[in-house]
Design a protein around this motif. Structure first.
Motif: not given
Length: 126
Positions: A55, A60-61, A89, A94
């Motif tokens: 990642n 972002g997620h 990440s 995240t």
């Protein structure tokens, strides 16, 4: 390469039964579910036992950590995945979502890393 999209590339090392997923950009729930489902399909197809889930290029997620912990990781476990290396990440929230998913997942040895090479070396032990 066995799969490529604008947010996910997947490679498989058939000999070592390793799947490498390389995520990038902003991941909404639709992209997350779709990519995770594709990973599970390939795990079943290639009899994968180890995953390197990178990642590091994710910005972002809005991940669905409940779905990942209750549906995806049990599916991976049932398909034969034993080891899961997850590269963070650099986006802090995240990282928290990754930790939350791992904390709620059982039956697979999961470990987080900041550097892909460290994750790769960890998987090579098994």
């Amino acid at each position: 390469m066995v799969h490529s999209s604008d947010y996910l590339e997947i490679k498989v090392n058939v000999k070592d039964r390793v799947l490498i997923s390389d995520w990038q950009g902003w991941l909404d729930t639709t992209k997350g579910h779709s990519g995770c489902t594709k990973i599970l399909e390939l795990v079943n197809e290639f009899k994968i036992t180890k995953i390197l889930n990178d990642n590091s290029k994710v910005t972002g997620h809005s991940g669905d950590t409940t779905w990942m912990a209750k549906v995806w990781t049990p599916g991976l476990r049932e398909a034969g995945v034993q080891y899961f290396a997850w590269v963070y990440s650099y986006e802090f929230f995240t990282q928290l979502e990754i930790d939350n998913t791992i904390d709620r997942s059982t039956g697979i040895a999961m470990r987080t890393f900041f550097i892909q090479e460290d994750a790769r070396q960890w998987l090579q032990q098994f």
